[in-house]
Design a protein around this motif. Structure first.
Motif, mmCIF file in Angstrom:
data_model
loop_
_atom_site.group_PDB
_atom_site.id
_atom_site.type_symbol
_atom_site.label_atom_id
_atom_site.label_comp_id
_atom_site.label_asym_id
_atom_site.label_seq_id
_atom_site.Cartn_x
_atom_site.Cartn_y
_atom_site.Cartn_z
ATOM 1 N N ALA A 237 -66.589 25.058 -10.660
ATOM 2 C CA ALA A 237 -66.633 24.881 -12.117
ATOM 3 C C ALA A 237 -65.532 23.936 -12.591
ATOM 4 C CB ALA A 237 -66.508 26.236 -12.811
ATOM 5 N N SER A 238 -64.325 24.124 -12.075
ATOM 6 C CA SER A 238 -63.212 23.267 -12.510
ATOM 7 C C SER A 238 -63.360 21.852 -11.971
ATOM 8 C CB SER A 238 -61.873 23.872 -12.072
ATOM 9 O OG SER A 238 -61.831 24.078 -10.671
ATOM 10 N N TRP A 239 -63.829 21.709 -10.731
ATOM 11 C CA TRP A 239 -64.034 20.374 -10.153
ATOM 12 C C TRP A 239 -65.105 19.625 -10.932
ATOM 13 C CZ3 TRP A 239 -61.178 18.628 -5.834
ATOM 14 C CH2 TRP A 239 -61.552 17.379 -5.341
ATOM 15 N N ALA A 240 -66.187 20.343 -11.292
ATOM 16 C CA ALA A 240 -67.259 19.723 -12.067
ATOM 17 C C ALA A 240 -66.763 19.295 -13.443
ATOM 18 C CB ALA A 240 -68.431 20.698 -12.208
ATOM 19 N N TRP A 241 -65.967 20.128 -14.089
ATOM 20 C CA TRP A 241 -65.458 19.801 -15.424
ATOM 21 C C TRP A 241 -64.581 18.556 -15.383
ATOM 22 C CZ3 TRP A 241 -60.592 19.626 -17.771
ATOM 23 C CH2 TRP A 241 -60.614 19.529 -19.170
ATOM 24 N N ILE A 242 -63.687 18.488 -14.387
ATOM 25 C CA ILE A 242 -62.808 17.320 -14.285
ATOM 26 C C ILE A 242 -63.630 16.073 -13.975
ATOM 27 C CG2 ILE A 242 -60.922 16.264 -12.974
ATOM 28 C CD1 ILE A 242 -59.816 19.125 -12.559
ATOM 29 N N GLY A 255 -74.567 17.152 -6.428
ATOM 30 C CA GLY A 255 -73.712 17.578 -5.320
ATOM 31 C C GLY A 255 -73.079 18.932 -5.577
ATOM 32 N N ILE A 256 -72.639 19.153 -6.815
ATOM 33 C CA ILE A 256 -72.079 20.445 -7.199
ATOM 34 C C ILE A 256 -73.138 21.544 -7.060
ATOM 35 C CG2 ILE A 256 -71.146 21.798 -9.116
ATOM 36 C CD1 ILE A 256 -69.089 19.865 -8.076
#
Length: 303
Positions: A237-242, A255-256
């Motif tokens: 979730a945090s990687w996708a948001w960034i 990919g997510i």
């Protein structure tokens, strides 16, 4: 009736065993988030030089870390079935020799870093210090996997500094070269390391209780499966948001999504807490990182 003598392994074979050469999953876990960050920092292909530096550097530093880890843990490893036959633990390689191998590999990695820039060289010293500290964190910290998470994620700010940094050295140069979102990616990746290394710790739970080592699996107790799943979801979730804040789009999110599907699969592997299931989940974790990396590359290439 004569029996054929079995010759002892060569020094090269022992060194390859020491650095886990036949188990590349370890360095792939470091490589994919580092390369994802490298592509994000460069807004596309970063060039062959930086790709080679970070790929080879990742392999070398993971190998060096294995040397330090085996020296630090040899008294513990001999009591764990899975690790009892490691070269240092069984006495095939001496402590001093293993540390010299680790030092040589670290020096080669440092030569690669010297071809980048001042901020990246500055960060490399912090990365080395954290990598050396991790094996001893198991004696002091209830969740030493968090220390490993920082060590395994330090290639992310180094990737940004290598792309965006200048010639200056020191903390001020690092602050200028590494944007805030790079540190956010490091924190995000730390949650992924907590997830897969807790799976790894679940394999040795009984042995770790007996020898008195500290792990996240023991700290989480009966909440270990929930904890691992939560760490995965926090990471993605945090990687996708960034990534979205950096302008990544549909292919990145695809990919997510593939990585998220793997989280569900991992839950099915670890929910009964069997050694086989937990170890399989850990061993195949690099595919989750590859899914995120592939989505990032495609998104930046096809925009």
């Amino acid at each position: 009736m004569s029996t054929q003598a079995v010759s002892p392994p060569s020094r090269l074979a022992l060194y390859l065993d020491l650095i886990r050469w036949n188990r590349p999953a370890g360095w792939l876990l470091l490589l994919w988030p580092t390369l994802s960050a490298l592509w994000m920092a460069a807004d596309g292909f970063p060039g062959w030089h930086l790709l080679a530096v970070f790929t080879l550097g990742t392999i070398l530093m993971r190998s060096a870390g294995c040397c330090v880890n085996d020296v630090a843990d040899q008294d513990f490893d001999r009591h764990v079935k899975r690790t009892a036959q490691r070269p240092v633990t069984r006495g095939a390689i001496g402590t001093r020799e293993a540390l010299l191998v680790g030092a040589a590999l670290s020096l080669l990695a440092f030569f690669l870093v010297l071809t980048t820039n001042g901020p990246t060289i500055t960060l490399s010293f912090a990365a080395l210090a954290i990598a050396i500290a991790y094996p001893y964190a198991k004696r002091l910290v209830s969740m030493p996997q968090a220390v490993l998470g920082v060590a395994f994620s330090f290639g992310i700010p180094m990737a940004f500094s290598a792309v965006q940094g200048g010639a200056s050295w020191g903390p001020a140069a690092v602050a200028d070269a590494v944007p805030l979102h790079a540190w956010g990616l490091l924190l995000s990746n730390l949650f992924w390391v907590l997830a897969y290394d807790t799976e790894y710790a679940m394999v040795d739970r009984d042995d770790d209780i007996r020898i008195g080592i500290k792990t996240s699996a023991l700290t989480l107790g009966r909440f270990d499966v929930i904890g691992v799943t939560s760490f995965y979801l926090l990471h993605l979730a945090s990687w996708a948001w960034i990534g979205l804040q950096l302008g990544l789009g549909g292919w990145f999110l695809a990919g997510i999504a593939v990585a998220s599907a793997q989280v569900l699969w991992h839950w099915t592997l670890i929910r009964h807490r069997t050694r086989e299931g937990c170890f399989k989940a850990f061993r195949l974790n690099h595919w989750l990182g590859f899914a995120v990396f592939a989505g990032t590359v495609l998104d930046l290439a096809l925009r």
